[in-house]
Scaffold this active site. Structure first.
Site, PDB file in Angstrom:
ATOM      1  N   GLY A   1       1.991  -3.968   8.717  1.00 47.47           N
ATOM      2  CA  GLY A   1       2.130  -5.340   8.236  1.00 47.47           C
ATOM      3  C   GLY A   1       0.954  -6.222   8.604  1.00 47.47           C
ATOM      4  O   GLY A   1       0.788  -7.304   8.048  1.00 47.47           O
ATOM      5  N   ASN A   2       0.118  -5.765   9.511  1.00 48.27           N
ATOM      6  CA  ASN A   2      -0.986  -6.586  10.000  1.00 48.27           C
ATOM      7  C   ASN A   2      -2.147  -6.693   9.026  1.00 48.27           C
ATOM      8  O   ASN A   2      -2.588  -7.794   8.704  1.00 48.27           O
ATOM      9  CB  ASN A   2      -1.508  -6.044  11.337  1.00 48.27           C
ATOM     10  CG  ASN A   2      -0.660  -6.474  12.491  1.00 48.27           C
ATOM     11  OD1 ASN A   2      -0.357  -7.650  12.647  1.00 48.27           O
ATOM     12  ND2 ASN A   2      -0.254  -5.520  13.312  1.00 48.27           N
ATOM     13  N   GLY A   3      -2.660  -5.569   8.573  1.00 52.28           N
ATOM     14  CA  GLY A   3      -3.851  -5.588   7.728  1.00 52.28           C
ATOM     15  C   GLY A   3      -3.646  -6.359   6.440  1.00 52.28           C
ATOM     16  O   GLY A   3      -4.498  -7.168   6.039  1.00 52.28           O
TER      17      GLY A   3
ATOM     18  N   HIS B   1       9.497 -23.330  10.774  1.00 52.14           N
ATOM     19  CA  HIS B   1       8.476 -23.946  11.624  1.00 52.14           C
ATOM     20  C   HIS B   1       7.063 -23.845  11.086  1.00 52.14           C
ATOM     21  O   HIS B   1       6.214 -24.662  11.436  1.00 52.14           O
ATOM     22  CB  HIS B   1       8.514 -23.333  13.026  1.00 52.14           C
ATOM     23  CG  HIS B   1       9.768 -23.634  13.763  1.00 52.14           C
ATOM     24  ND1 HIS B   1       9.925 -23.306  15.095  1.00 52.14           N
ATOM     25  CD2 HIS B   1      10.932 -24.234  13.389  1.00 52.14           C
ATOM     26  CE1 HIS B   1      11.128 -23.685  15.498  1.00 52.14           C
ATOM     27  NE2 HIS B   1      11.759 -24.241  14.477  1.00 52.14           N
TER      28      HIS B   1
ATOM     29  N   ASP C   1       0.856  -1.183   0.000  1.00 48.82           N
ATOM     30  CA  ASP C   1       0.000   0.000   0.000  1.00 48.82           C
ATOM     31  C   ASP C   1       0.899   1.242   0.000  1.00 48.82           C
ATOM     32  O   ASP C   1       2.106   1.152  -0.243  1.00 48.82           O
ATOM     33  CB  ASP C   1      -0.999  -0.035   1.153  1.00 48.82           C
ATOM     34  CG  ASP C   1      -0.390   0.222   2.524  1.00 48.82           C
ATOM     35  OD1 ASP C   1       0.852   0.420   2.631  1.00 48.82           O
ATOM     36  OD2 ASP C   1      -1.149   0.226   3.510  1.00 48.82           O
TER      37      ASP C   1
ATOM     38  N   ARG D   1       7.946 -32.601  13.072  1.00 49.82           N
ATOM     39  CA  ARG D   1       6.862 -32.258  14.003  1.00 49.82           C
ATOM     40  C   ARG D   1       6.125 -30.998  13.564  1.00 49.82           C
ATOM     41  O   ARG D   1       4.950 -30.815  13.875  1.00 49.82           O
ATOM     42  CB  ARG D   1       7.396 -32.112  15.423  1.00 49.82           C
ATOM     43  CG  ARG D   1       8.267 -30.899  15.653  1.00 49.82           C
ATOM     44  CD  ARG D   1       8.841 -30.872  17.085  1.00 49.82           C
ATOM     45  NE  ARG D   1       9.445 -29.620  17.422  1.00 49.82           N
ATOM     46  CZ  ARG D   1      10.680 -29.248  17.092  1.00 49.82           C
ATOM     47  NH1 ARG D   1      11.444 -30.044  16.387  1.00 49.82           N
ATOM     48  NH2 ARG D   1      11.147 -28.068  17.469  1.00 49.82           N
TER      49      ARG D   1
ATOM     50  N   CYS E   1       2.700  -3.171   4.288  1.00 46.48           N
ATOM     51  CA  CYS E   1       1.834  -2.046   4.653  1.00 46.48           C
ATOM     52  C   CYS E   1       2.427  -1.406   5.897  1.00 46.48           C
ATOM     53  O   CYS E   1       3.498  -1.815   6.352  1.00 46.48           O
ATOM     54  CB  CYS E   1       0.370  -2.462   4.825  1.00 46.48           C
ATOM     55  SG  CYS E   1      -0.065  -3.352   6.320  1.00 46.48           S
TER      56      CYS E   1
END
Length: 142
Positions: free
Chosen positions: A68-70, A98, A8, A132, A65
């Protein structure tokens, strides 16, 4: 390697530097991000990158963004996508080792461009450990 990238208005400079880095390493980059600082909606770009990765048009994705979350939340709505929000290269490595993450999300307002490039480099050059972790990754999708 084929990489899809989207950002964005918080990330044009980051994207430009990352694309230059990737192309210097011989990667092919599909750009779905904005090149301006004019306000745009991050989901539009997160969905395009996630679609590229989920449809096999790209091996990995990069989304950027402000936090970074949205954009990560948007990309993670797609089946088979595991977007990891990373802010240091050690988290980028663990996301691959992982979690078998296939998209890295970068918070442009909380990392430097150099950190972002280092995270992308580590992310793309780290393998999933399986074992695992494979069982756990298998439980992510509903």
């Amino acid at each position: 390697m084929k990489i899809s990238i989207g950002n964005d208005h918080a990330g044009p400079d980051y994207k430009k530097a990352i694309v230059q880095f990737l192309e210097s390493k011989g990667h092919t980059v599909t750009n779905h991000g904005t090149d301006t600082f004019d306000s745009v909606d991050y989901p539009d770009f997160g969905h395009k990158v996630a679609t590229d990765v989920s449809e096999g048009k790209a091996d990995f994705g990069i989304v950027i963004c402000g936090s970074g979350n949205g954009i990560a939340m948007s990309a993670n709505k797609h089946q088979g996508i595991r977007t990891a929000l990373c802010w240091i290269k050690e988290i980028a490595a663990l996301a691959r080792q992982h979690n078998d993450a296939n998209i890295i999300s970068i918070p442009a307002r909380y990392t430097s461009i150099q950190q972002a490039i280092e995270m992308v480099d580590v992310f793309l050059n780290t393998n999933f450990e399986g074992g695992r972790h494979a069982t756990r990754v298998g439980k992510i999708s509903c």
